[in-house]
Design a protein around this motif. Sequence first.
Motif: not given
Length: 384
Positions: A295-309, A318-324, A10-12
């Motif tokens: 830890a690196q794999s966890d960070v990559l997973a978290a960043r990917t989840f966050l980027d999708a959100a 983004l609905d309330a359930a997925r934001a939660a 999403w980053m321009s």
Amino acid sequence: MPLPLFESPWMSAEHRLLRDSAARFFTERWLPRAAGWREAGLMERDTWREAGAQGLLCAAMPETLGGSGGDFGHEAVIVMEAARANLGGFGGSVHSAIVAPYLLRHGKDEQRRRWLPLLATGERVGAIAMTEPGTGSDLQAIRTRARREGADYVISGQKTFITNGQNADLIVIVCRTGDAPGAKGLSLIVAEIDAGTTGLTRRRLDKIGLKAQDTSELFFDELRVPVANLLGEQEGLAFGQLMGELPQERLVIAVQAVAMMERALDDTVAYAKQREAFGQTIWSFQNTRFVLAQAQSDVLAARTFLDAAISAHLKGELDAARAALVKAWCSDLASRLTDACLQLFGGYGYMLETPIAELWADARVTRIYGGTNEIMKELASRSM
């Protein structure tokens, strides 16, 4: 500081320019002052005007109202860089990504024109007063009351855990304006606090982490606020207004959590490669490498989840359930990951002079504020 292994989709180019500018400002201008802020328990009032002059406030507000005309992505990169710089005292995310949107979406034209430009320059500091001593995630149990007296509301009650509580002079107060039970009687009223204001007392809270953040308890004793400062066309709309804005607040917390993890991992890898034990670096021990690879794999997973959100939020999806879910999962992981990283620092990890100690303490609250993670999981389960 190393950048993420994968660039966010999403980053321009504009987002990246703002990210780099914010990182330089935080590192060069604010980090040298951070120890003093931690000692004092708050950042000086002039830091808000500095942030405004740098374009770090209200980045997603329209230019016609004093903002930078960006989108949530611009707010996100500012939040990320403040967290990666370990500047937990900066309450800009509440000011810009939470308070300002309430005014933009629910304020009348005159209210927006009066308040938003002042938030963008840092001339006023924003806070939102929701939580009460006996009322956390259960907003329907709020007891702070605003009674009508002529052209004013007279507000009495108590709020706690209020970010920017000492510096704030534009406070969105969630209060009860009628006798209707539960959520039906709640309204949002904006209090403008000036030198002559009476009826407001503040107590700064001493916390485990976020030491430079002026989190406070607020006491309202017959605080008079003009009826014209009601947000919305009528009383009783607050619960719907809050439910509409809370997904973005929870996404902001996930942004903070992921940025903290990235900083913790970067610091720990660097430390492991230079710290020696038994005649060799601790990086040479297989356990260290395994912990940090996980830890690196966890960070990559978290960043990917966050980027999708974030991508979904930018499209209005983004609905309330997925934001939660993203808030709960990323913040839970941030506590575990910063703890694992702190362990590799040994005794130094427990010293506040080491950044990992502050990251560990600051990450803990992400599981609590914005709605506890237990409540987040309950909200998410309702959509299953």
